[in-house]
Design an enzyme around this catalytic site. Structure first.
Site, PDB file in Angstrom:
ATOM      1  N   ALA A  65       0.866  -1.181   0.000  1.00 13.68           N
ATOM      2  CA  ALA A  65       0.000   0.000   0.000  1.00 13.68           C
ATOM      3  C   ALA A  65       0.902   1.230   0.000  1.00 13.68           C
ATOM      4  O   ALA A  65       2.048   1.172   0.459  1.00 13.68           O
ATOM      5  CB  ALA A  65      -0.867  -0.009   1.247  1.00 13.68           C
ATOM      6  N   GLY A 110       0.612  -5.197   0.873  1.00 12.42           N
ATOM      7  CA  GLY A 110      -0.513  -5.295  -0.063  1.00 12.42           C
ATOM      8  C   GLY A 110      -0.133  -5.982  -1.366  1.00 12.42           C
ATOM      9  O   GLY A 110      -0.994  -6.544  -2.047  1.00 12.42           O
ATOM     10  N   GLU A 113      -0.392  -9.583  -0.610  1.00 14.59           N
ATOM     11  CA  GLU A 113      -1.830  -9.870  -0.485  1.00 14.59           C
ATOM     12  C   GLU A 113      -2.504  -9.903  -1.861  1.00 14.59           C
ATOM     13  O   GLU A 113      -3.377 -10.722  -2.115  1.00 14.59           O
ATOM     14  CB  GLU A 113      -2.484  -8.820   0.436  1.00 14.59           C
ATOM     15  CG  GLU A 113      -2.060  -9.016   1.893  1.00 14.59           C
ATOM     16  CD  GLU A 113      -2.365  -7.822   2.783  1.00 14.59           C
ATOM     17  OE1 GLU A 113      -1.973  -6.691   2.417  1.00 14.59           O
ATOM     18  OE2 GLU A 113      -2.985  -8.001   3.845  1.00 14.59           O
TER      19      GLU A 113
HETATM   20  N1  COA Z   1       4.614   3.183  -0.504  1.00 14.70           N
HETATM   21  C1  COA Z   1       5.038   4.357  -1.000  1.00 14.70           C
HETATM   22  N2  COA Z   1       6.230   4.514  -1.627  1.00 14.70           N
HETATM   23  C2  COA Z   1       7.013   3.426  -1.725  1.00 14.70           C
HETATM   24  C3  COA Z   1       6.634   2.170  -1.226  1.00 14.70           C
HETATM   25  C4  COA Z   1       5.379   2.068  -0.579  1.00 14.70           C
HETATM   26  N3  COA Z   1       4.904   0.918  -0.105  1.00 14.70           N
HETATM   27  N4  COA Z   1       7.628   1.295  -1.477  1.00 14.70           N
HETATM   28  C5  COA Z   1       8.578   1.977  -2.129  1.00 14.70           C
HETATM   29  N5  COA Z   1       8.220   3.261  -2.285  1.00 14.70           N
HETATM   30  C6  COA Z   1       8.963   4.353  -2.928  1.00 14.70           C
HETATM   31  C7  COA Z   1      10.103   4.846  -2.061  1.00 14.70           C
HETATM   32  O1  COA Z   1       9.652   5.778  -1.115  1.00 14.70           O
HETATM   33  C8  COA Z   1      11.029   5.441  -3.101  1.00 14.70           C
HETATM   34  O2  COA Z   1      10.536   6.716  -3.475  1.00 14.70           O
HETATM   35  P1  COA Z   1      11.591   7.958  -3.674  1.00 14.70           P
HETATM   36  O3  COA Z   1      12.402   7.540  -4.868  1.00 14.70           O
HETATM   37  O4  COA Z   1      10.700   9.119  -3.939  1.00 14.70           O
HETATM   38  O5  COA Z   1      12.388   8.035  -2.415  1.00 14.70           O
HETATM   39  C9  COA Z   1      10.827   4.529  -4.310  1.00 14.70           C
HETATM   40  O6  COA Z   1       9.598   3.856  -4.092  1.00 14.70           O
HETATM   41  C10 COA Z   1      11.926   3.480  -4.438  1.00 14.70           C
HETATM   42  O7  COA Z   1      11.990   2.767  -3.228  1.00 14.70           O
HETATM   43  P2  COA Z   1      13.349   2.615  -2.356  1.00 14.70           P
HETATM   44  O8  COA Z   1      12.957   2.355  -0.933  1.00 14.70           O
HETATM   45  O9  COA Z   1      14.260   3.762  -2.609  1.00 14.70           O
HETATM   46  O10 COA Z   1      13.958   1.301  -3.039  1.00 14.70           O
HETATM   47  P3  COA Z   1      14.961   0.249  -2.358  1.00 14.70           P
HETATM   48  O11 COA Z   1      15.414  -0.619  -3.472  1.00 14.70           O
HETATM   49  O12 COA Z   1      15.970   0.941  -1.527  1.00 14.70           O
HETATM   50  O13 COA Z   1      14.026  -0.629  -1.359  1.00 14.70           O
HETATM   51  C11 COA Z   1      12.044  -1.853  -0.733  1.00 14.70           C
HETATM   52  C12 COA Z   1      12.992  -1.408  -1.881  1.00 14.70           C
HETATM   53  C13 COA Z   1      10.857  -2.552  -1.365  1.00 14.70           C
HETATM   54  C14 COA Z   1      12.789  -2.814   0.212  1.00 14.70           C
HETATM   55  C15 COA Z   1      11.583  -0.599   0.056  1.00 14.70           C
HETATM   56  O14 COA Z   1      11.101   0.365  -0.882  1.00 14.70           O
HETATM   57  C16 COA Z   1      10.483  -0.866   1.044  1.00 14.70           C
HETATM   58  O15 COA Z   1      10.753  -1.408   2.112  1.00 14.70           O
HETATM   59  N6  COA Z   1       9.227  -0.452   0.720  1.00 14.70           N
HETATM   60  C17 COA Z   1       8.127  -0.533   1.621  1.00 14.70           C
HETATM   61  C18 COA Z   1       7.614  -1.952   1.724  1.00 14.70           C
HETATM   62  C19 COA Z   1       6.471  -2.029   2.731  1.00 14.70           C
HETATM   63  O16 COA Z   1       6.628  -1.806   3.912  1.00 14.70           O
HETATM   64  N7  COA Z   1       5.287  -2.405   2.237  1.00 14.70           N
HETATM   65  C20 COA Z   1       4.127  -2.592   3.044  1.00 14.70           C
HETATM   66  C21 COA Z   1       3.295  -1.385   3.086  1.00 14.70           C
HETATM   67  S1  COA Z   1       1.854  -1.670   4.123  1.00 14.70           S
END
Ligand code: COA
Length: 259
Positions: A65, A110, A113
């Protein structure tokens, strides 16, 4: 603005692509609504026999999400968002066409899911799965606490949900979360191959198989048995049942009419 969910239909196979690669395809309300609309279109399109769902870009299927949209929500808005997402995932599960998730990268929160609401999951070797909500101070809200234990068992589901740890594609395959793992370049061809195989079957039969499994699992076993028998009986009202059995006995390939 580019479309949030892309749709491409060829040879009876519709491919839906969640298209927000700049945020790893994180799902906000607009994307969920776009997905819901596309599912409704596909469900009633007689040309579409099987659906593939994937994410745009190389890195992510869906990274969850949209956290930026969620942070400042109040409790009722958060509840509404969870209910909307659950409804969209239910639409996917209840869609009459088999749906295959082609998991091309991160499937988190999500995203995991969403993949679980599909009927089958094919994963790239680079896919990663997890329910990391505990790291954000929340619980899964898009039916992850329900679909994950049904797929992998209660103990493994609780391990993933309570630790928030990610698992790689091989581990996801080992615990039953995905059906198949393939090299990244082969993901969409492999998903398509599987889709074409299922598309060649009787569509009335695949539709009733889906209903028997998904709806049957929500019933107690006695009712589920009767429900299955009812659907089994219903098959005998179709031309495809007569054709399938006649073709077997006459040692020829069945020509299904989906009727
Ligand atoms: N919601 C909003 N934005 C998200 C996102 C999410 N769930 N997941 C990634 N993004 C965005 C990041 O904020 C980043 O944006 P920016 O470039 O403006 O800073 C962009 O996507 C790239 O993500 P980034 O974190 O820089 O990539 P990474 O390769 O370092 O890490 C993940 C990848 C997937 C490990 C990391 O993005 C992450 O942990 N995301 C959240 C996962 C999560 O908790 N999901 C459950 C949500 S309920």
């Amino acid at each position: 603005m580019s479309e949030l969910v892309l749709l491409d239909t060829r040879e009876g196979i519709a491919t839906l692509t969640i298209n927000r690669p700049e945020v790893l395809n994180a799902l906000n309300g607009d994307t969920l609504e776009a997905l819901r609309q596309k599912i409704a279109v596909l469900d009633s399109d007689p040309e579409v026999r099987v659906v593939i769902l994937t994410g745009a870009g190389e890195k992510a299927f869906v990274a969850g999400a949209d956290i930026a949209r969620m942070r400042d929500l109040g409790p009722l808005a958060a509840r509404d968002m969870a209910l909307l997402a659950q409804a969209v995932l239910n639409d996917l599960e209840r869609c009459r066409k088999p749906v295959i998730a082609a998991v091309n990268g991160y499937a988190l929160g999500g995203g995991c899911e969403l993949a679980m609401a599909c009927d089958l999951r094919v994963a790239s070797e680079s896919a990663r799965f997890g329910q990391p909500e505990v790291n954000l101070g929340i619980i899964p809200g898009w039916a992850g606490t329900q679909r994950l234990p049904r797929l992998v068992g209660k103990g493994r589901a609780l391990e993933l949900i309570l630790t928030g740890d990610m698992v790689d594609a091989q581990e996801a395959w080992r615990i039953g979360l995905v059906n198949k793992v393939v090299p990244h370049a082969e993901l969409l061809p492999e998903a398509r191959k599987l889709a074409l195989k299922i598309a060649a079957r009787s569509q009335v039969a695949t539709r009733l198989c889906k209903e028997a499994v998904h709806h049957g699992l929500e019933l107690d076993s006695a009712r589920a048995g009767i429900f299955e028998a009812d659907l089994f009986g219903l098959c005998f009202s179709t031309a495809d049942q007569k054709e399938g059995m006649s073709a077997f006995l006459e040692k020829r390939k069945a020509q299904f009419r989906d009727a």
